[in-house]
Design an enzyme around this catalytic site. Structure first.
Site, mmCIF file in Angstrom:
data_model
loop_
_atom_site.group_PDB
_atom_site.id
_atom_site.type_symbol
_atom_site.label_atom_id
_atom_site.label_comp_id
_atom_site.label_asym_id
_atom_site.label_seq_id
_atom_site.Cartn_x
_atom_site.Cartn_y
_atom_site.Cartn_z
ATOM 1 N N VAL A 37 0.812 -1.232 0.000
ATOM 2 C CA VAL A 37 0.000 0.000 0.000
ATOM 3 C C VAL A 37 0.841 1.277 0.000
ATOM 4 O O VAL A 37 0.310 2.362 -0.239
ATOM 5 C CB VAL A 37 -1.002 0.053 1.197
ATOM 6 N N TYR A 66 2.506 4.706 16.225
ATOM 7 C CA TYR A 66 1.202 4.081 15.961
ATOM 8 C C TYR A 66 0.077 5.034 16.340
ATOM 9 O O TYR A 66 -0.882 5.238 15.582
ATOM 10 C CB TYR A 66 1.101 2.781 16.769
ATOM 11 N N LYS A 99 -2.781 6.629 13.903
ATOM 12 C CA LYS A 99 -4.202 6.293 14.076
ATOM 13 C C LYS A 99 -5.015 7.559 14.389
ATOM 14 O O LYS A 99 -6.182 7.671 14.003
ATOM 15 C CB LYS A 99 -4.377 5.217 15.151
ATOM 16 N N VAL A 149 -7.584 -6.603 19.612
ATOM 17 C CA VAL A 149 -8.271 -7.691 18.910
ATOM 18 C C VAL A 149 -7.276 -8.845 18.778
ATOM 19 O O VAL A 149 -6.134 -8.623 18.348
ATOM 20 C CB VAL A 149 -8.701 -7.258 17.485
HETATM 21 P P1 NAD Z 1 -2.482 -8.427 11.032
HETATM 22 O O1 NAD Z 1 -1.012 -8.238 11.217
HETATM 23 O O2 NAD Z 1 -3.115 -9.717 11.409
HETATM 24 O O3 NAD Z 1 -2.870 -8.102 9.515
HETATM 25 C C1 NAD Z 1 -2.352 -6.988 8.836
HETATM 26 C C2 NAD Z 1 -2.196 -7.348 7.367
HETATM 27 O O4 NAD Z 1 -1.754 -6.161 6.687
HETATM 28 C C3 NAD Z 1 -1.146 -8.430 7.115
HETATM 29 O O5 NAD Z 1 -1.673 -9.464 6.302
HETATM 30 C C4 NAD Z 1 -0.024 -7.683 6.415
HETATM 31 O O6 NAD Z 1 0.687 -8.478 5.466
HETATM 32 C C5 NAD Z 1 -0.774 -6.546 5.750
HETATM 33 N N1 NAD Z 1 0.111 -5.431 5.471
HETATM 34 C C6 NAD Z 1 0.988 -4.831 6.322
HETATM 35 N N2 NAD Z 1 1.672 -3.885 5.683
HETATM 36 C C7 NAD Z 1 1.204 -3.852 4.412
HETATM 37 C C8 NAD Z 1 1.524 -3.072 3.286
HETATM 38 N N3 NAD Z 1 2.504 -2.145 3.325
HETATM 39 N N4 NAD Z 1 0.838 -3.270 2.138
HETATM 40 C C9 NAD Z 1 -0.142 -4.227 2.066
HETATM 41 N N5 NAD Z 1 -0.449 -5.016 3.117
HETATM 42 C C10 NAD Z 1 0.217 -4.825 4.276
HETATM 43 O O7 NAD Z 1 -3.134 -7.218 11.846
HETATM 44 P P2 NAD Z 1 -4.671 -6.878 12.240
HETATM 45 O O8 NAD Z 1 -4.765 -6.975 13.699
HETATM 46 O O9 NAD Z 1 -5.607 -7.596 11.396
HETATM 47 O O10 NAD Z 1 -4.637 -5.323 11.886
HETATM 48 C C11 NAD Z 1 -5.388 -4.769 10.822
HETATM 49 C C12 NAD Z 1 -5.606 -3.299 11.124
HETATM 50 O O11 NAD Z 1 -6.291 -3.190 12.364
HETATM 51 C C13 NAD Z 1 -4.335 -2.472 11.268
HETATM 52 O O12 NAD Z 1 -4.527 -1.221 10.649
HETATM 53 C C14 NAD Z 1 -4.189 -2.291 12.757
HETATM 54 O O13 NAD Z 1 -3.518 -1.109 13.087
HETATM 55 C C15 NAD Z 1 -5.655 -2.228 13.170
HETATM 56 N N6 NAD Z 1 -5.939 -2.518 14.574
HETATM 57 C C16 NAD Z 1 -5.580 -3.716 15.110
HETATM 58 C C17 NAD Z 1 -5.866 -3.950 16.451
HETATM 59 C C18 NAD Z 1 -5.496 -5.249 17.117
HETATM 60 O O14 NAD Z 1 -5.461 -5.285 18.357
HETATM 61 N N7 NAD Z 1 -5.247 -6.332 16.390
HETATM 62 C C19 NAD Z 1 -6.511 -2.970 17.215
HETATM 63 C C20 NAD Z 1 -6.875 -1.757 16.616
HETATM 64 C C21 NAD Z 1 -6.579 -1.544 15.283
#
Ligand code: NAD
Length: 251
Positions: free
Chosen positions: A66, A156, A160, A189
């Site tokens: 991305v 982070y 956000k 999560v």
């Molecule tokens: P995850 O690590 O399981 O999944 C993230 C995915 O994004 C991975 O498959 C990774 O390969 C992909 N990715 C990372 N960098 C990328 C790039 N430059 N281009 C394309 N793909 C890329 O994480 P998740 O927990 O599913 O997180 C998803 C979103 O949710 C993120 O934005 C994270 O900040 C947000 N989030 C997560 C939590 C949590 O506790 N898990 C809480 C709040 C927000």
């Protein structure tokens, strides 16, 4: 007669960034179950393919980073050529590098900014070029974009917080195009993203104690709120940040 709310995405074209894992994977599956054709976009080819295969006939894998503006513009143009237009973007790819501010290498700061903030910007405008009136974007912010948090997480939290305000700005900027832009702001999560945290039972217990609903979220807790914001059930909602945090921010 009142029209009932419609949570379906029947025949629509949805793109999910970061669709190869965690929240993105769950939302890609939920969008497909709601009737959409789903493009699972991820930087990791194998992860994107696995999820697309899991979805089946309406799943399509796309390997792009991305942060690569030209590649994203080309990819979204290809999607639009193939399907006619784009209806929904779940703008979700994200990373984290967590260090105290005084110790954080600039390279780590820049890496987080590149994916979480610039990557969201790149994908949002690439999608909007191919959206027709009625298009929808749901950004993944975080509870940590709405609060100071409780541990060193500066890059982070900065990104956000930016996602929160980009969501509001785009909602206003693209309202004349009849494109709605909203965000979910999850608390913790259970995904690989926070494995370093969930591997520590004491930390999990502390977090559960801080959460009024007394548990961490599972990915299934996020799909419903995202589907609400991505569907016509939320037709009059734009510029909204929806915490999905078990009540943490309500305290
Ligand atoms: P995850 O690590 O399981 O999944 C993230 C995915 O994004 C991975 O498959 C990774 O390969 C992909 N990715 C990372 N960098 C990328 C790039 N430059 N281009 C394309 N793909 C890329 O994480 P998740 O927990 O599913 O997180 C998803 C979103 O949710 C993120 O934005 C994270 O900040 C947000 N989030 C997560 C939590 C949590 O506790 N898990 C809480 C709040 C927000």
């Amino acid at each position: 007669m009142l029209n009932p709310p419609n949570f379906r995405l029947e025949g629509e074209i949805a793109v999910v960034t970061g669709g190869g894992s965690g929240i993105g994977r769950a939302v890609a599956l939920a969008f497909a179950a709601a009737g959409a054709q789903v493009v699972v976009l991820d930087a990791r080819a194998a992860a994107a393919s696995e999820v697309a295969e899991e979805i089946g006939i309406s799943g399509h894998a796309l390997t792009v980073d991305v942060t690569d503006g030209d590649a994203i513009e080309r990819s979204f143009a290809d999607i639009s050529r193939r399907y006619g237009h784009i209806d929904v973007l779940f703008n979700n790819a994200g990373i984290n590098r967590r260090q105290p501010s005084l110790e954080m290498a600039l390279a780590d700061w820049n890496a987080v900014i590149a994916v979480n903030m610039t990557g969201m910007f790149i994908c949002a405008r690439a999608a909007v070029r191919h959206m027709v009136p009625g298009g929808r974007i749901v950004n993944t912010a975080s509870m940590l974009g709405l609060s100071g948090g409780w541990y060193p997480n500066i890059a982070y939290q900065a990104t956000k917080g930016a996602v929160v305000n980009m969501t509001r700005s785009w909602a206003v900027e693209w309202a004349p195009r009849k494109i709605r832009v909203n965000a979910v702001a999850p608390g913790p999560v259970r995904t690989p993203f926070i494995a370093a945290l969930t591997d520590q039972p004491d930390l999990v217990a502390q977090l559960e104690q801080l959460t009024p609903l007394r548990r961490l979220a599972e990915v299934e807790d996020i799909t419903g709120p995202v589907l609400f914001l991505a569907s016509s059930a939320s037709a009059m909602v734009t510029g909204h940040i929806l915490p999905v945090d078990g009540g943490m921010l309500a305290q």
